[in-house]
Design an enzyme around this catalytic site. Sequence first.
Site, PDB file in Angstrom:
ATOM      1  N   LYS A 148       0.828  -1.206   0.000  1.00 15.59           N
ATOM      2  CA  LYS A 148       0.000   0.000   0.000  1.00 15.59           C
ATOM      3  C   LYS A 148       0.867   1.263   0.000  1.00 15.59           C
ATOM      4  CE  LYS A 148      -2.739   0.802   3.700  1.00 15.59           C
ATOM      5  NZ  LYS A 148      -2.538   2.142   4.262  1.00 15.59           N
ATOM      6  N   ARG A 201       2.940   5.978  -3.404  1.00 19.45           N
ATOM      7  CA  ARG A 201       4.092   6.788  -3.815  1.00 19.45           C
ATOM      8  C   ARG A 201       4.397   6.626  -5.305  1.00 19.45           C
ATOM      9  NH1 ARG A 201       4.294   5.703   1.542  1.00 19.45           N
ATOM     10  NH2 ARG A 201       5.600   6.957   2.931  1.00 19.45           N
ATOM     11  N   ARG A 215      -8.978  12.476  11.540  1.00 15.49           N
ATOM     12  CA  ARG A 215      -7.556  12.217  11.791  1.00 15.49           C
ATOM     13  C   ARG A 215      -6.736  13.504  11.689  1.00 15.49           C
ATOM     14  NH1 ARG A 215      -5.804   7.035   8.658  1.00 15.49           N
ATOM     15  NH2 ARG A 215      -3.964   7.342   9.955  1.00 15.49           N
ATOM     16  N   GLN A 240       4.648   9.390   6.932  1.00 14.23           N
ATOM     17  CA  GLN A 240       3.743  10.214   6.122  1.00 14.23           C
ATOM     18  C   GLN A 240       4.159  11.673   6.195  1.00 14.23           C
ATOM     19  OE1 GLN A 240      -0.225   9.411   7.513  1.00 14.23           O
ATOM     20  NE2 GLN A 240      -0.212   7.313   6.730  1.00 14.23           N
ATOM     21  N   ASP A 250       1.653  -0.788  11.848  1.00 17.88           N
ATOM     22  CA  ASP A 250       0.377  -1.267  11.293  1.00 17.88           C
ATOM     23  C   ASP A 250       0.084  -2.721  11.663  1.00 17.88           C
ATOM     24  OD1 ASP A 250       0.030   1.197  10.144  1.00 17.88           O
ATOM     25  OD2 ASP A 250       0.826   0.615   8.199  1.00 17.88           O
ATOM     26  N   ARG A 305      -7.658  -3.174   9.564  1.00 16.01           N
ATOM     27  CA  ARG A 305      -6.696  -4.046  10.262  1.00 16.01           C
ATOM     28  C   ARG A 305      -7.311  -4.671  11.517  1.00 16.01           C
ATOM     29  NH1 ARG A 305      -2.643  -3.549   6.843  1.00 16.01           N
ATOM     30  NH2 ARG A 305      -2.059  -1.466   6.141  1.00 16.01           N
TER      31      ARG A 305
HETATM   32  C1  S3P Z   1       2.531   5.033   6.129  1.00 15.85           C
HETATM   33  C2  S3P Z   1       3.087   5.406   7.335  1.00 15.85           C
HETATM   34  C3  S3P Z   1       2.511   5.024   8.631  1.00 15.85           C
HETATM   35  C4  S3P Z   1       1.550   3.838   8.489  1.00 15.85           C
HETATM   36  C5  S3P Z   1       0.599   4.017   7.344  1.00 15.85           C
HETATM   37  C6  S3P Z   1       1.358   4.136   6.041  1.00 15.85           C
HETATM   38  C7  S3P Z   1       3.162   5.497   4.874  1.00 15.85           C
HETATM   39  O1  S3P Z   1       1.800   6.125   9.165  1.00 15.85           O
HETATM   40  O2  S3P Z   1       0.833   3.668   9.691  1.00 15.85           O
HETATM   41  O3  S3P Z   1      -0.281   2.903   7.239  1.00 15.85           O
HETATM   42  O4  S3P Z   1       2.857   4.929   3.818  1.00 15.85           O
HETATM   43  O5  S3P Z   1       3.963   6.430   4.947  1.00 15.85           O
HETATM   44  P1  S3P Z   1       2.524   7.314   9.977  1.00 15.85           P
HETATM   45  O6  S3P Z   1       3.368   8.067   9.065  1.00 15.85           O
HETATM   46  O7  S3P Z   1       1.367   8.129  10.502  1.00 15.85           O
HETATM   47  O8  S3P Z   1       3.288   6.644  11.069  1.00 15.85           O
END
Ligand code: S3P
Length: 437
Positions: A25, A30, A126, A174, A322, A395
Amino acid sequence: MASNTISVQKLTHGLRGTLTVPGDKSISHRVAILGALAHGSMRVQNYLCSADCMNTLRAMQQLGATVTPGEKEGSFTLTGTGMAPIAPTHDIDCGNSGTGMRLMAGVLAALPFNSCMYGDESLSKRPMKRIMEPLCLMGADIRACGTKPGCAPLRIMGGTLKSVDYTLPMASAQVKSAVLLAGMLTHGTTTVHQPAITRDHTERLFAHFGIPCRVSEDGLDISVEGPVHIKAKDITVPGDISSAAFWLVAASVVPGSELTLKNVGLNPTRDAIITVLKRMGADIEITPHTMDGEPYGDITVRYAPELHGAEVLAAEIPNLIDEIPVLAVAAAYAKGTTTIRNAAELRVKESDRIATTVGNLRAMGADVEEFEDGLAVTGGTPLHGAEMDSYGDHRIAMGFLIAGLQAEGRTTLLHCENINTSYPGFEEHLNQLTAQL
Ligand code: S3P
C-alpha cells in the site's frame, strides 16, 4: 469487495499452501504520485488495486496523468505530466486514506493552483496539523475545514514554497514524505530529521526515479535538492508485508499450519513483525530474491507450538506500527506477557487501535492491560469466539478474524467492507485456506 459481516469457526486443521498477498500500500501510493509527475511513461506491475490506492491513482488522473490498463490486475502504463500537472476540476476524494491525503498535500501545496481534498468519516477525524505545520513553514497556504479542528477537508492554495530544515515531532513516514515531496518541487535543500527510523519507501523511490536524495549514515536525516527532474521508470510493487502479517500470525497459532507467502516486500524499515514474531518463538524462514530498489522474498511460516511473550522495543514500533493489532492477537495465543509501549500513534489511526484492539481481545476472553501508549497481553488463557465490531478499521477486521481461527466456537466481525482499503481478496484467501481439509 469484502462482505459486511464475516464469520469464522475454530479450525480443526492447519492453514496450508502458497499465497500471494496484494501489492504494498505505501509503495503503491508513492508510485502513483511520483509517476504522475514524471517525464515519460512507465509500466507499473502489482499496484495495489485497493480503495485507498485507487483513490490516489484517480487523484493523479485528475492532475493530468494518464493510466492505460494492462492485462493483469494491478498492471498499467502510467504516463506522467512531465512536472506540469493541471488543476483538478473537482475536489479530490481520499476515501479512508491518511497516507493518500498527507502525501498529496505535500505535492499540491507546491503546485500553482488551488485544490481541495476530503475523506470519509474516519479520515475526517484524523490529525492533519502534523503535515500542515511543516508545509506552512515552507510558506504553504492550507486550511483544515473539517468540523473537527485541524481535520479534513483540506483546502490548499498552491504556490511557490521555500525549502525547510524540519525536525519531525513524531516518527511518521507520512509527515516525512509530505515534506520531502514538497521539497522536491521547491528550490533549495529541504531536510527532514526524524526521531526514529520510519519506512523509507519515498527515499528508495527517489533513487529509482533519479531524484537526488541524501540520507545520513544513521538513516535519521534526509535531504532532497529541488526542483527535481523525475524520469519515468518501470516498476513492480512487492507484496505488502502488512497484509502478509495476518497469515504469519494465523499460521503460527493454528496447529498443523505451513504457509508460503510469495514475493513479500522485506524492506528493513518494515520487517520488525518478522523479528518480533521470531523473538516470540515463531518458525519463519525467508528466501530472499534479487533486490532492485525494494528487497522482497518468499516467507515460509509453520505452526509454532512454543509461542511465548516478548517485549517490543521502542525503536521497533514505527517499523511494525500497522501490524500491532495482529501482533496483539499472536500475543494472546503465546505463553507469558507481551508488552507494547511507545505506540500512542495507534490512537490516531483508522480507529483508536489501542482501544479497539484491547476491547476486542477482552471480548474474546484475553487478559489485556491498556496503557495510554500501548498494551500488555498475557496469553495462555484459551480465547472464545465473540461478535465484534471492526470499527470500520480494516486491520481490526482482519486481525480479529485471524484471532477467531483458534478461538472456541464462532467469531463474527461486523463492518468489514473496509478490508478493501488495503487487502482486496482477503476474504477469498481466508475462505480458500479455511476450506482446506
Ligand atoms: C505510512 C506510514 C505510517 C503507516 C501508514 C502508512 C506510509 O503512518 O501507519 O499505514 O505509507 O507512509 P505514519 O506516518 O502516521 O506513522
